[in-house]
Write an enzyme that holds these catalytic residues in place. Structure first.
Site, PDB file in Angstrom:
ATOM      1  N   SER A   1       3.001  -0.684   8.748  1.00  0.00           N
ATOM      2  CA  SER A   1       2.443  -0.426   7.420  1.00  0.00           C
ATOM      3  C   SER A   1       2.554  -1.677   6.544  1.00  0.00           C
ATOM      4  O   SER A   1       1.644  -2.000   5.770  1.00  0.00           O
ATOM      5  CB  SER A   1       3.191   0.744   6.776  1.00  0.00           C
ATOM      6  OG  SER A   1       2.665   1.027   5.501  1.00  0.00           O
TER       7      SER A   1
ATOM      8  N   SER B   1      -0.843   4.141   1.739  1.00  0.00           N
ATOM      9  CA  SER B   1       0.464   4.400   1.124  1.00  0.00           C
ATOM     10  C   SER B   1       1.525   3.691   1.969  1.00  0.00           C
ATOM     11  O   SER B   1       1.471   3.734   3.203  1.00  0.00           O
ATOM     12  CB  SER B   1       0.718   5.910   1.071  1.00  0.00           C
ATOM     13  OG  SER B   1       1.983   6.149   0.499  1.00  0.00           O
ATOM     14  N   GLU B   2       2.506   3.043   1.287  1.00  0.00           N
ATOM     15  CA  GLU B   2       3.462   2.180   1.983  1.00  0.00           C
ATOM     16  C   GLU B   2       4.195   2.857   3.128  1.00  0.00           C
ATOM     17  O   GLU B   2       4.657   2.197   4.046  1.00  0.00           O
ATOM     18  CB  GLU B   2       4.538   1.668   1.009  1.00  0.00           C
ATOM     19  CG  GLU B   2       4.090   0.612   0.057  1.00  0.00           C
ATOM     20  CD  GLU B   2       3.818   1.210  -1.306  1.00  0.00           C
ATOM     21  OE1 GLU B   2       2.957   2.122  -1.396  1.00  0.00           O
ATOM     22  OE2 GLU B   2       4.455   0.766  -2.266  1.00  0.00           O
ATOM     23  N   ASN B   3       4.376   4.181   3.053  1.00  0.00           N
ATOM     24  CA  ASN B   3       5.121   4.854   4.112  1.00  0.00           C
ATOM     25  C   ASN B   3       4.274   5.077   5.354  1.00  0.00           C
ATOM     26  O   ASN B   3       4.631   5.884   6.203  1.00  0.00           O
ATOM     27  CB  ASN B   3       5.737   6.165   3.607  1.00  0.00           C
ATOM     28  CG  ASN B   3       4.729   7.091   3.000  1.00  0.00           C
ATOM     29  OD1 ASN B   3       3.701   6.665   2.482  1.00  0.00           O
ATOM     30  ND2 ASN B   3       5.004   8.382   3.052  1.00  0.00           N
TER      31      ASN B   3
END
Lengths: 219, 226
Positions: A96, A54-56
């Site tokens: 990330s 997940s991008e976060n």
């Protein structure tokens, strides 16, 4: 006067997601975009060790938490609560995206407005000026992942093809889409254009071609 | 003795002036320094440039700050929110500016500022509307766009634990933009859920070393709201 809308044939959204999940092998690191792509995770059995990103900054996203067991400190890019599976790790935002932009993601599955036969993707703006534009991580994923697959309905709500010779909407990434999964078909995007891999159950080639604004090659 | 803890919000935010560029950590409502943002609203300053991933959700002070007319411009990747229309309404009425940046480019520009990298080339966004007005160049056969480091006068950070040197840890997905913004801000102000004794943090588990941090305020508020 009543107009009878013909319900689009082919796969449901869940079946589309399941079809993509079938093609993701164990060991891949995969990012799923917002929308139908998010459903793909529901169709990858946890016994198949696929590492969802997940991008976060979360690597190793697990199944959604049961109601009442949510950890308020754990959310995904869509701001929904998540769980971590054993083996998960968390990094900061620049790391990330370094793993996205550095070519370390095996696959990202994105939603789309349009895909062109040269692999261009348009999925962030329609060119209308009324709402504030938003892009999130789509351009990074589109340019950086090893494989970019697009999962979308074959045509728009008013029946216009989304698979086109050239995108008319603003581009997200240039020439990076390699495969498209729709409710009607699975199509490879190759240097020589669109190649049909398969049609959905009950859908024939002619139907898919008639709803595609570019030549569909058959092997 | 080094002691970066300040006793109250007034001392935490002392010296922030109208016209400042302010980075705000957080992704969604997780890792967002809500007490510091609320404090900004109370300062009554204006003409701010806010750098953050989102332009405010229903909870947290950013919509309040925008409604108060304090914000001239937002630099972010995703200004739309399912639960707050404040930014979109102001933008549609021409009352706020937007600098939209792909999220990874936003993060890398912030990282570059903290790391002393003035600019870098990336394929992300090259050939799209978001590369307009920027230098583009083909590198190893691929079109790339030049992106400059993104600095801020102030960085507002939320930590999980902090000691008096300003060493920080973050909890869960609350890390997100906080470590890179802490390094990119000329004045870095932290609110922390837990205050710990110097020496209590395992040095190998410190995520942001104290050298990036100027002030720390202890705000034990409990669970993030959303």
């Amino acid at each position: 006067m009543s107009i009878t809308m013909k319900k689009p044939a082919g796969r449901s959204r869940d079946a589309m997601a399941a079809r993509v999940a079938d093609d993701i092998p164990e060991g891949w690191v995969v990012n799923l975009g917002i929308g139908i792509p998010t459903l793909v995770a529901n169709h990858v059995p946890t016994t198949r060790e696929v590492i969802f990103h997940s991008e976060n900054g979360v690597l190793g996203v697990g199944p959604a938490p049961a109601e009442g067991t949510e950890d308020p400190w754990l959310i995904n890019a869509g701001k929904a609560y998540i769980t971590l599976r054993d083996g998960a790790s968390i990094v900061h935002q620049a790391d990330s995206f370094a793993l996205i932009r550095g070519g370390h993601l095996d696959l990202c599955v994105l939603g789309g407005y349009q895909v062109a036969e040269n692999g261009d993707l348009a999925n962030w703006a329609t060119g209308e000026n009324d709402a504030a534009p938003a892009v999130g991580g789509a351009m990074d994923l589109g340019a950086g992942a090893k494989r970019v697959w697009v999962l979308m309905e074959h045509v728009t709500k008013d029946g216009k093809p989304r698979i086109v010779s050239r995108c008319s909407y603003p581009l997200t990434a240039l020439g990076s889409v390699t495969r498209i999964y729709t409710n009607l078909a699975v199509i490879d995007v190759e240097p020589d254009g669109f190649f049909l891999r398969e049609t959905a159950p009950g859908v024939d080639f002619e139907t898919v071609q008639s709803l595609t604004d570019a030549v569909l090659h058959r092997r | 003795m080094i002691d970066k803890f300040v006793p109250d919000i007034a001392q935490a935010l002392a010296g922030i002036q109208s016209g400042a560029t302010i980075m705000i950590g957080g992704f969604g409502s997780v890792g967002q320094p809500n007490a510091l943002i609320d404090g900004l609203v109370d300062l009554g300053i204006t003409d701010l440039t806010i750098i953050a991933n989102n332009a405010g959700a229903a909870f947290g002070g950013l919509p309040k700050l925008m409604e108060a007319g304090a914000v001239r411009k937002v630099v972010c990747s995703y200004p739309r929110s399912a639960d707050s229309s404040t930014f979109v309404d102001l933008y549609r009425d021409g009352k706020i500016e937007l600098d939209l940046i792909p999220q990874g480019t936003l993060a890398e520009r912030i990282r570059a500022a903290g790391a002393g990298v003035p600019a870098f080339f990336t394929p992300t966004g090259a050939g799209t509307l978001l590369a307009r007005g920027k230098e583009s160049r083909e590198i190893n056969g691929r079109l790339c766009v030049l992106e400059e480091a993104l600095f801020a006068d102030i960085a507002l950070i939320e930590a999980w634990e902090a000691d008096r040197w300003g060493n920080l840890t973050f909890n869960g997905s609350g890390r997100n933009f906080n470590p890179i913004m802490a390094a990119a801000g000329r004045l870095t102000i932290v609110q922390t859920q837990h205050r710990v004794e110097l020496g209590a943090l395992n040095p190998a588990h410190v995520m942001t070393p104290g050298l990036y941090v100027n002030r720390v305020l202890h705000v034990p508020y409990g669970r993030p709201i959303r």
